[in-house]
Design an enzyme around this catalytic site. Sequence first.
Site, PDB file in Angstrom:
ATOM      1  N   ASN A   2       0.886  -1.163   0.000  1.00  0.00           N
ATOM      2  CA  ASN A   2       0.000   0.000   0.000  1.00  0.00           C
ATOM      3  C   ASN A   2       0.924   1.213   0.000  1.00  0.00           C
ATOM      4  O   ASN A   2       1.528   1.535   1.018  1.00  0.00           O
ATOM      5  CB  ASN A   2      -0.889  -0.011   1.245  1.00  0.00           C
ATOM      6  CG  ASN A   2      -1.693   1.275   1.390  1.00  0.00           C
ATOM      7  OD1 ASN A   2      -1.736   2.094   0.468  1.00  0.00           O
ATOM      8  ND2 ASN A   2      -2.320   1.463   2.542  1.00  0.00           N
ATOM      9  N   LYS A  20       0.184   4.285  -0.224  1.00  0.00           N
ATOM     10  CA  LYS A  20      -0.387   5.503   0.376  1.00  0.00           C
ATOM     11  C   LYS A  20      -0.110   6.693  -0.550  1.00  0.00           C
ATOM     12  O   LYS A  20      -0.126   6.511  -1.761  1.00  0.00           O
ATOM     13  CB  LYS A  20       0.168   5.695   1.796  1.00  0.00           C
ATOM     14  CG  LYS A  20       0.028   4.400   2.617  1.00  0.00           C
ATOM     15  CD  LYS A  20       0.279   4.563   4.070  1.00  0.00           C
ATOM     16  CE  LYS A  20       0.066   3.226   4.766  1.00  0.00           C
ATOM     17  NZ  LYS A  20       0.217   3.283   6.208  1.00  0.00           N
ATOM     18  N   HIS A  69      -9.350   1.634   4.886  1.00  0.00           N
ATOM     19  CA  HIS A  69      -8.070   1.760   5.590  1.00  0.00           C
ATOM     20  C   HIS A  69      -8.251   2.719   6.766  1.00  0.00           C
ATOM     21  O   HIS A  69      -8.992   3.696   6.666  1.00  0.00           O
ATOM     22  CB  HIS A  69      -6.990   2.281   4.628  1.00  0.00           C
ATOM     23  CG  HIS A  69      -5.621   2.170   5.228  1.00  0.00           C
ATOM     24  ND1 HIS A  69      -5.142   3.094   6.132  1.00  0.00           N
ATOM     25  CD2 HIS A  69      -4.650   1.235   5.079  1.00  0.00           C
ATOM     26  CE1 HIS A  69      -3.925   2.717   6.503  1.00  0.00           C
ATOM     27  NE2 HIS A  69      -3.599   1.597   5.882  1.00  0.00           N
ATOM     28  N   GLU A  92      -6.510   5.035   7.860  1.00  0.00           N
ATOM     29  CA  GLU A  92      -6.206   6.444   7.554  1.00  0.00           C
ATOM     30  C   GLU A  92      -7.408   7.115   6.890  1.00  0.00           C
ATOM     31  O   GLU A  92      -7.655   8.299   7.091  1.00  0.00           O
ATOM     32  CB  GLU A  92      -4.953   6.526   6.673  1.00  0.00           C
ATOM     33  CG  GLU A  92      -3.696   6.257   7.498  1.00  0.00           C
ATOM     34  CD  GLU A  92      -2.571   5.582   6.728  1.00  0.00           C
ATOM     35  OE1 GLU A  92      -2.580   5.628   5.490  1.00  0.00           O
ATOM     36  OE2 GLU A  92      -1.689   5.007   7.389  1.00  0.00           O
ATOM     37  N   GLU A 150      -5.369  -4.695  10.470  1.00  0.00           N
ATOM     38  CA  GLU A 150      -4.331  -3.686  10.672  1.00  0.00           C
ATOM     39  C   GLU A 150      -4.560  -2.938  11.981  1.00  0.00           C
ATOM     40  O   GLU A 150      -5.331  -1.971  12.024  1.00  0.00           O
ATOM     41  CB  GLU A 150      -4.353  -2.673   9.515  1.00  0.00           C
ATOM     42  CG  GLU A 150      -4.080  -3.276   8.163  1.00  0.00           C
ATOM     43  CD  GLU A 150      -3.415  -2.261   7.227  1.00  0.00           C
ATOM     44  OE1 GLU A 150      -2.422  -2.629   6.606  1.00  0.00           O
ATOM     45  OE2 GLU A 150      -3.883  -1.110   7.146  1.00  0.00           O
ATOM     46  N   GLY A 160       2.823   2.294  10.665  1.00  0.00           N
ATOM     47  CA  GLY A 160       3.798   3.367  10.503  1.00  0.00           C
ATOM     48  C   GLY A 160       4.538   3.727  11.786  1.00  0.00           C
ATOM     49  O   GLY A 160       5.226   4.732  11.855  1.00  0.00           O
ATOM     50  N   SER A 208       3.568  -2.245  10.144  1.00  0.00           N
ATOM     51  CA  SER A 208       5.012  -2.399  10.316  1.00  0.00           C
ATOM     52  C   SER A 208       5.521  -3.800   9.963  1.00  0.00           C
ATOM     53  O   SER A 208       6.437  -4.315  10.607  1.00  0.00           O
ATOM     54  CB  SER A 208       5.444  -2.017  11.739  1.00  0.00           C
ATOM     55  OG  SER A 208       5.101  -0.670  11.997  1.00  0.00           O
TER      56      SER A 208
HETATM   57  P1  13P Z   1       3.225   0.289   7.569  1.00  0.00           P
HETATM   58  O1  13P Z   1       3.675  -1.019   6.978  1.00  0.00           O
HETATM   59  O2  13P Z   1       4.005   1.468   7.058  1.00  0.00           O
HETATM   60  O3  13P Z   1       3.112   0.224   9.057  1.00  0.00           O
HETATM   61  O4  13P Z   1       1.732   0.535   7.019  1.00  0.00           O
HETATM   62  C1  13P Z   1       0.811  -0.483   7.123  1.00  0.00           C
HETATM   63  C2  13P Z   1      -0.407  -0.102   6.384  1.00  0.00           C
HETATM   64  O5  13P Z   1      -1.113   0.826   6.745  1.00  0.00           O
HETATM   65  C3  13P Z   1      -0.735  -0.855   5.159  1.00  0.00           C
HETATM   66  O6  13P Z   1      -2.004  -0.551   4.702  1.00  0.00           O
END
Ligand code: 13P
Length: 257
Positions: A13, A15, A99, A101, A171, A177, A217
């Site tokens: 992903n 982002k 997601h 976010e 997640e 992150g 992560s």
């Molecule tokens: P990270 O791997 O950067 O923690 O992000 C995970 C994520 O949000 C994947 O959709």
Amino acid sequence: MNRRYRKTIIAGNWKMNKTASETKKFAEELKTLLPKAKWCDVVVCVPAVNIPAAIKAFKDMRVSVGAENVFYEKSGAYTGEVSADMLKDLGVKYVIIGHSERRQYFGETDVTVNKKVHAALEAGLHPIICVGESLEQRELGITMELIALQVKSALAGVPAEKLRRCVIAYEPIWAIGTGKTATAEQAAEVCTFIRTTVRHLYGARIARSITIQYGGSMKPSNAAELLAQPDIDGGLIGGAALKPGEFVDIINAANQE
Ligand code: 13P
């Protein structure tokens, strides 16, 4: 993983990262590093404007392209939005829905997630449905109730024959992150619970065949242990998926017997 019953899917992903030219560069580098035989499906979910570049760049590499969001209406006066048919027409296979976010910054709710899942399935896409608790919710001890609610609302009204195209990604928000990965036990516990929730809704056969990913992560150093859990069938990877070398290391971790 349990390859006998279901697909292992390693998905990046991106982002809001990478331009169209950087997408091309990433694909060229990935091509030199990808193993010949893959026992998992590889997906790269990119920003909407990069989709045409990604489709072109990943062609002939057996890497599917995914979107990071979709709107639920088919067409109309929705300035700035992208429909499922538009994605499908470009050659997109997967789409991330719900997601954290998007839930946190863009007002995504369990209701809009469900509408988007229906729209994606209707267009022939494969939704990757994200669920996960915040640190506060985990500490309150309501993780499982919350996950059950998110899974049940996302799948409300989805018929069994369409569920085969759905992927669920667990997640935990506190692991995204932050560099803080859920332990393999924590991740496995929730992924197993998600499968149990699907079993209650759709029966054992379908529950056995659905792919459930872990995200938060995930990186080369922890991927093998996470993927060794029977109910973790892949990863949804943010930061580590931006670097071809690290992404391939995770793919290799999923490629093991
Ligand atoms: P990270 O791997 O950067 O923690 O992000 C995970 C994520 O949000 C994947 O959709």
